[in-house]
Design a protein around this motif. Structure first.
Motif, PDB file in Angstrom:
ATOM      1  N   ARG A 151       0.823  -1.215   0.000  1.00 59.17           N
ATOM      2  CA  ARG A 151       0.000   0.000   0.000  1.00 59.17           C
ATOM      3  C   ARG A 151       0.857   1.265   0.000  1.00 59.17           C
ATOM      4  NH1 ARG A 151      -3.320  -2.717   3.860  1.00 59.17           N
ATOM      5  NH2 ARG A 151      -2.352  -1.530   5.541  1.00 59.17           N
ATOM      6  N   GLU A 175      -3.681   1.881  -9.716  1.00 60.27           N
ATOM      7  CA  GLU A 175      -3.956   2.716  -8.550  1.00 60.27           C
ATOM      8  C   GLU A 175      -3.491   2.067  -7.258  1.00 60.27           C
ATOM      9  OE1 GLU A 175      -8.024   3.880  -8.398  1.00 60.27           O
ATOM     10  OE2 GLU A 175      -7.996   4.871 -10.359  1.00 60.27           O
ATOM     11  N   LYS A 176      -3.771   0.773  -7.107  1.00 57.07           N
ATOM     12  CA  LYS A 176      -3.324   0.061  -5.918  1.00 57.07           C
ATOM     13  C   LYS A 176      -3.133  -1.412  -6.239  1.00 57.07           C
ATOM     14  CE  LYS A 176      -7.951  -0.899  -4.058  1.00 57.07           C
ATOM     15  NZ  LYS A 176      -8.836  -0.783  -2.878  1.00 57.07           N
TER      16      LYS A 176
END
Length: 513
Positions: free
Chosen positions: A323, A351-352
């Motif tokens: 993260r 994005e992640k």
């Protein structure tokens, strides 16, 4: 047949043009010289497998293969450190880290396939094994390096073991090494060349450890902070120059994991040797342990608590780093400071990272533990696979089919001008039947009933064939650039917990002598 980077095949066996385009000449040339040997071995391996096959041997070799994996050794090694055998633990770690790294290095360097299935049947308890290249065999490298290093210690004049125990341990090591190597052939996972070169690499690594291992360990313990930093940077440089494979092969992941463990072990041994808690004998970084004082209950409790600490570290740090690191990587890319690797999606493209990546980690997650124990309790629960298991297998099947098509055309050209084809009443041999199965890609194809040839198109196979074959295989998951640094940090941290932090935890809990 080209695909986008996130849809690349597992570990490659594509057309010759693919490798010629992806590999520099100095890597492509040896690959093309060795590839015919890999194909030549396959019918003989299939004949050997058929002669030996039995349910008992299937279970035995599938089960013992687990004893040559990175996971087994990574779980086993901490017990050596926590039982007062720091020197032995470091020696084992050195040969295993070198074996995993350099065998993976060669695999990605040459991109050579595993023997074809069919005619071989692949017997395994791990579905991820076929995703890697075949040459050399990492199982063989690990088994031989560990066996030779341990035998050298047992043969040492300094060894004080009871002669009966010494003999039993030596016999167990021989059985262990033979079981792993023979099992790689029996299970259809490797060829003779794979295990011979893998064993040779393991013997070389064991020799280096026997000659220079204690000198290196003594140097590490007495090193300065700058010297430790040089060791770390050297290992990181080796990780960086690890060859880019032509296909999406996970060999690099295992190499990175053990590079991290090696880095963490050097840092923690150097630091713990300077603490008041460390025992000076038999090495300055020995973790305090005396069975006569602790007994079985406290010894087992030490191991349980230590293993739990390792799993907790991995379960917490891996998702946390996945993260935290993507924004950092995006910033580094804008600054032009990244050197991205092929087949790893860059942080600017996502994005992640998904929370639950299906992985082949050296240390499994908590959720994987029940299935591991189930496999250990029920060794007959092995998988027997016939046919392509990955896109790598599919491409090799198509490549071999194309090779046979060209040979057939060449024979027809040579026979022109004769009155007709030359017929023979001789029944095909077993090896010829197995050779005919190569390139069929069909798990239903038997050697007694060869399939009719498929009408070729420009690339040597029909589009329908290719679609059917690729629909059978397992697709590789998307890998993310932050996973490399995550692995280095997580696995370095595991070694630091085992060697540097666990002794303080044992002392605090009253589990130290």
């Amino acid at each position: 047949m080209e695909k986008k980077p996130n849809g690349q095949p597992d570990a490659g066996l594509r057309s010759l043009n693919h490798y010629q385009n992806r590999l520099p000449k100095w890597r492509y040339w040896p690959r093309q010289k060795i590839l015919p040997l890999v194909r030549y071995e396959t019918p003989y391996l299939a004949w050997l497998q058929e002669k030996m096959r039995s349910p008992t041997l299937d279970s035995y070799f599938a089960f013992t293969a687990n004893l040559g994996t990175h996971t087994f050794f990574t779980v086993f090694l901490p017990i050596l450190f926590w039982s007062g055998y720091s020197t032995l633990g470091r020696g084992m770690l050195n040969v295993l880290a070198a074996g995993v790294f350099w065998s993976g290095f060669i695999k990605d360097l040459l991109c050579l396939p595993r023997p074809l299935s069919p005619p071989l049947q692949r017997i395994t308890m791990s579905g991820s094994a076929a995703l890697e290249y075949g040459f050399p065999s990492t199982h063989s490298t690990n088994a031989i390096s560990v066996a030779i290093y341990a035998l050298a210690l047992l043969w040492s004049p300094d060894n004080t073991l009871n002669p009966g125990i010494n003999f039993s341990m030596q016999a167990a090591l021989y059985i262990y090494a033979v079981s792993i190597i023979a099992g790689r052939l029996y299970c259809g996972m490797h060829g003779f060349l794979d295990v011979i070169i893998g064993s040779g690499l393991g013997a070389l690594i064991a020799w280096v450890q026997c000659q220079y291992g204690l000198l290196f360990d003594s140097w590490i313990i007495a090193a300065t902070g700058k010297q430790i930093l040089i060791v770390i940077l050297t290992v990181l440089a080796l990780v960086r120059v690890h060859p880019e494979p032509a296909d999406d092969c996970p060999c690099f992941d295992d190499s990175v994991s053990f590079a991290g463990v090696f880095i963490g072990a050097q840092i923690s041994s150097w630091d713990f040797a300077k603490s008041d808690l460390a025992w000076p004998e038999p090495s300055p970084d020995t973790i305090p342990y005396r069975f006569e004082t602790l007994g079985w209950s406290k010894t087992l409790l030490r191991i349980l608590i230590g293993v739990v600490a390792v799993f907790v570290w991995r379960e917490v740090m891996k998702p946390l780093l996945l993260r935290l690191l993507p924004p950092v990587f995006r910033g580094l890319k804008k600054a032009g400071l990244l050197l991205p690797r092929r087949f790893f999606t860059q942080a600017s493209e996502y994005e992640k990272v998904p929370g639950h990546l299906k992985d082949n980690d050296v240390i499994p997650s908590f959720s994987d533990i029940p299935s591991i124990f189930t496999s250990m309790r029920h060794p007959r629960r092995r998988a027997v696979s016939i046919g392509p298991q990955s896109e790598a297998d599919a491409y090799e099947t198509l490549a071999y089919r194309e090779k046979r098509r060209r040979e057939s055309i060449s024979e027809q050209t040579q026979n022109r001008g004769t009155d007709g084809p030359i017929l023979s009443n001789r029944a095909p041999s077993k090896l010829e039947k197995y050779e005919h199965m190569m390139g069929t890609g069909s798990p239903r194809q038997s050697p007694e009933a060869p399939a009719a040839p498929t009408p070729p198109v420009a690339n040597g196979s029909t589009d329908q064939d290719e679609q059917a074959m690729f629909s059978m295989i397992k697709k590789p998951r998307v890998r993310y650039d932050v996973e490399v640094v995550t692995r280095l940090i997580v696995y370095a941290g595991i070694a630091i917990i085992v060697i540097d932090y666990a002794p303080y935890m044992f002392d605090f809990l009253g589990l130290a002598p």
